[in-house]
Design a protein around this motif. Structure first.
Motif: not given
Lengths: 193, 127
Positions: A1-11, A105-113
């Motif tokens: 998943m590229e971003d958190l909005s896609l994770h959200l969709l999935d969950i 602000n962790h460098i590996d935190c995916k954007p919400l998008a």
């Protein structure tokens, strides 16, 4: 998943598979506390202790219920990559609540998008399920409840393109403003629950 | 606080007065986008968005769009199933925006399946 909005969709697609009729989504970002949380609460069938213990295992999959699989493990991985964690609370018959916590602000935190696109995709794909959404991104608040929308529409399909466009518009401002992390946050800050 | 305006919803309601709610079973075509973890990771949301936009722009009033879970062919995602009245359902694989638009124009609107993007034709069901 590229971003958190896609994770959200999935969950959330998981919760609909669990027979939920109402899904509540809460997104809270507090950059001062260096914390982002995404909570998804459903009123689906829930999970027993045994399933709860196994649900994070990607190789635990019950194809017939489709309640588990890679969705949860991938989200948990995304949390861990940003020094966060994933909480899952569930009980048979009383639904499931999943909270994903990130150090924002962790460098590996995916954007919400594009949360707005995720929301309209969910609504268009599952018009019979109700969605309540609330977000607070550093004080920038958005709220939406399909139960209220349906009451106003009085029989008109909520997946009507014009209605979906209105819902997406709610997110236009936030999408422009949230162009990734704010500079100079607390790199070593603790994540507070 | 950003919130939907009741007057906007009422305006839409007024403009749709007398039209039929397609969900009540009076549609000509149904498009199902497969939205399992596999599908979403491969770009199913883009497919869904392309279709939502196309339906909005074309002002089609006899097509419904819905989503479903993983169909078990994860390596061929994103996928969608198109059911047009009088035709066998067709499952399409390896979709992107361009292929989705072609399928929308030729199959969903035109009633002519796009064989080159179909996994198989004649015996498909929606999961």
């Amino acid at each position: 998943m590229e971003d958190l909005s896609l994770h959200l969709l999935d969950i959330v697609e998981n919760t609909t598979a669990a027979g939920a009729t109402l899904v509540e989504i809460y997104v809270r970002q507090d950059s001062e506390k260096n914390r982002l949380s995404i909570t998804v609460r459903d009123n689906g069938r829930g999970m027993d202790l045994d399933m709860l213990a196994r649900v994070r295992d990607p190789f635990t999959t019950t194809r017939t219920t489709r309640r588990v699989g890679l969705g949860i493990p991938l989200l948990e991985q995304a949390c861990h990559e940003a020094e966060g964690h994933l909480d899952i609370m569930s009980e048979p018959g009383s639904g499931t609540e999943v909270t994903a916590i990130f150090r924002v602000n962790h460098i590996d935190c995916k954007p919400l998008a594009d949360i707005g696109l995720t929301l309209v995709t969910l609504i268009a794909g599952n018009p019979d399920i109700d969605f309540k959404y609330e977000s607070n991104i550093d004080g920038d608040k958005i709220t939406m409840d399909t139960r209220e929308i349906k009451t106003e529409l009085d029989g008109i399909d909520i997946a009507d393109p014009e209605v979906l466009a209105l819902i997406r518009n709610l997110f236009q401002k936030r999408r422009v403003n949230s162009s990734r992390h704010t500079a100079g946050g607390q790199i070593n800050g603790e994540i507070e629950d | 606080m950003a919130k939907l305006k009741i007057e906007d919803l009422r305006r839409i309601k007024e403009s749709k007065k007398g039209t039929v709610n397609l969900r009540e079973g009076v549609y000509r075509a149904k498009v199902t986008v497969h939205m399992g973890t596999c599908g979403i990771a491969a770009g199913a949301r883009t497919v869904m968005n392309t279709l939502m936009t196309a339906i909005g722009e074309k002002k089609t009033d006899d097509v419904i769009l819905t989503s479903s879970g993983c169909a078990g062919l994860c390596s061929q995602e994103p996928m969608m199933t198109v059911e047009v009245e009088g035709l066998s359902p067709v499952k399409y694989v390896y979709l992107d925006e361009e292929k989705t638009m072609k399928i929308f124009r030729e199959h969903v609107i035109g009633g002519k399946p796009v064989a080159e993007y179909a996994i198989t034709m004649g015996s498909e069901t929606t999961y």
